[in-house]
Design an enzyme around this catalytic site. Structure first.
Site, mmCIF file in Angstrom:
data_model
loop_
_atom_site.group_PDB
_atom_site.id
_atom_site.type_symbol
_atom_site.label_atom_id
_atom_site.label_comp_id
_atom_site.label_asym_id
_atom_site.label_seq_id
_atom_site.Cartn_x
_atom_site.Cartn_y
_atom_site.Cartn_z
ATOM 1 N N ASP A 1 39.487 22.388 -40.248
ATOM 2 C CA ASP A 1 38.127 23.003 -40.341
ATOM 3 C C ASP A 1 38.435 24.522 -40.867
ATOM 4 O O ASP A 1 38.114 25.352 -39.435
ATOM 5 C CB ASP A 1 37.954 22.895 -38.547
ATOM 6 C CG ASP A 1 36.305 23.651 -38.567
ATOM 7 O OD1 ASP A 1 35.791 24.830 -38.719
ATOM 8 O OD2 ASP A 1 36.258 24.086 -36.665
ATOM 9 N N HIS B 1 29.913 21.021 -36.088
ATOM 10 C CA HIS B 1 30.505 20.506 -35.688
ATOM 11 C C HIS B 1 30.417 18.538 -35.130
ATOM 12 O O HIS B 1 31.510 18.686 -34.613
ATOM 13 C CB HIS B 1 31.098 21.623 -34.499
ATOM 14 C CG HIS B 1 31.586 22.928 -34.311
ATOM 15 N ND1 HIS B 1 30.551 23.845 -33.501
ATOM 16 C CD2 HIS B 1 32.285 23.142 -35.052
ATOM 17 C CE1 HIS B 1 31.220 24.848 -34.223
ATOM 18 N NE2 HIS B 1 31.891 25.321 -34.593
#
Length: 286
Positions: free
Chosen positions: A161, A67
């Site tokens: 993502d 992340h």
């Protein structure tokens, strides 16, 4: 292919002849959503584990690596990112990192499967701490179509993502999608794509991403490797594409003096990720 044998969850990468295992205490949840099979396990040493269609997505222990590297390098490379769009990212960890940047005014998470977000709120609440931020916006639906419909020249940073380039995520690795991203970006805009393992995919998926981004008009492209223990080979990457600015320079002073906590990212790890291994140089650099 996955197996659960004598308390061990094992993901087998048949084509690569490797596997990865975690010792689990119990299965916490299992369901079949409209799009995929979702499983949540409690592990002995890596916290909770999320599995989608048999593939490890994240654990409570090491998700910060992914992340942070999917977000902060691009955010500190852009001169002044105000509007950020995340395509995928249903676990909300990427959204959380984006909203650590006080200058970001608006962030959108566009996720096809709302159940991923709902389960993250339940089993990974630490990743969802910023879901109530007034700058956070959620859209549950097709990210490819959403990007096709967005107003041109309206976004500073697009973060893709996604899961692996199969099933629901396959369209997120296509030339037409990058062209839509290119049209949506403002001057100075950046696209970030999760780009799999440098060791396994440098001469296939990663090289294709470079070629397609450049064909779409993203003239500057660079891949940043980083560690990720629970993914195949333990070595992962993201690839950045820019409309008009080189990507090897970033706001180093701002990164060093960032007004928020990170566990992996800093100005030195950013520099380190930009240092390409020789085999990647030979495959990817013009």
């Amino acid at each position: 292919m996955t197996t659960l044998n004598e308390g061990w969850f094992t993901e087998v990468f048949q084509n690569e002849g490797t596997a990865f295992s975690l010792k689990v205490r119990q299965k916490l949840h299992e369901e079949q959503s409209e799009f995929q099979k979702l499983e949540i396990y409690q592990t002995d040493t890596f916290g909770n584990l999320m599995v989608l269609d048999g593939c490890v997505m994240l654990t409570g222990r090491d998700n910060f690596l992914y992340h942070e590297m999917m977000t902060h390098p691009a955010l500190f490379t852009h001169k002044a990112p105000k509007k950020v769009v995340i395509i995928g990212g249903g676990d909300c960890g990427t959204l959380k990192e984006v909203l650590k940047h006080p200058d970001v005014e608006e962030a959108w998470q566009v996720e096809i499967d709302e159940r991923v977000t709902k389960l993250s709120e339940q089993y990974f609440p630490e990743l969802c701490e910023s879901n109530g931020d007034p700058r956070a916006n959620f859209f549950f639906g097709d990210g490819v179509q959403w990007m096709r419909d967005i107003e041109p020249n309206s976004i500073d940073l697009i973060i893709i993502d996604s899961t692996d380039p199969v099933g629901p995520a396959e369209g997120l690795f296509a030339l037409d999608f990058y062209r839509d991203c290119m049209l949506a970006l403002r001057d100075g805009g950046i696209v970030v794509q999760q780009s799999e393992s440098p060791l396994l995919h440098a001469d296939t998926i990663i090289r294709d991403i470079h070629n397609d981004m450049k064909k779409a008009g993203l003239s500057h492209v660079v891949t940043l490797p980083f560690p990720q223990p629970v993914y195949p080979t333990g070595w992962w990457s993201c690839t950045m594409g820019s409309k008009d600015n080189p990507l090897r320079y970033f706001r180093e002073a701002d990164a060093a003096e960032r007004p928020f906590v990170t566990r992996y990212y800093n100005e030195a790890t950013h520099h380190g990720a930009l240092a390409q291994p020789q085999f990647m140089r030979e495959l990817l650099e013009d």
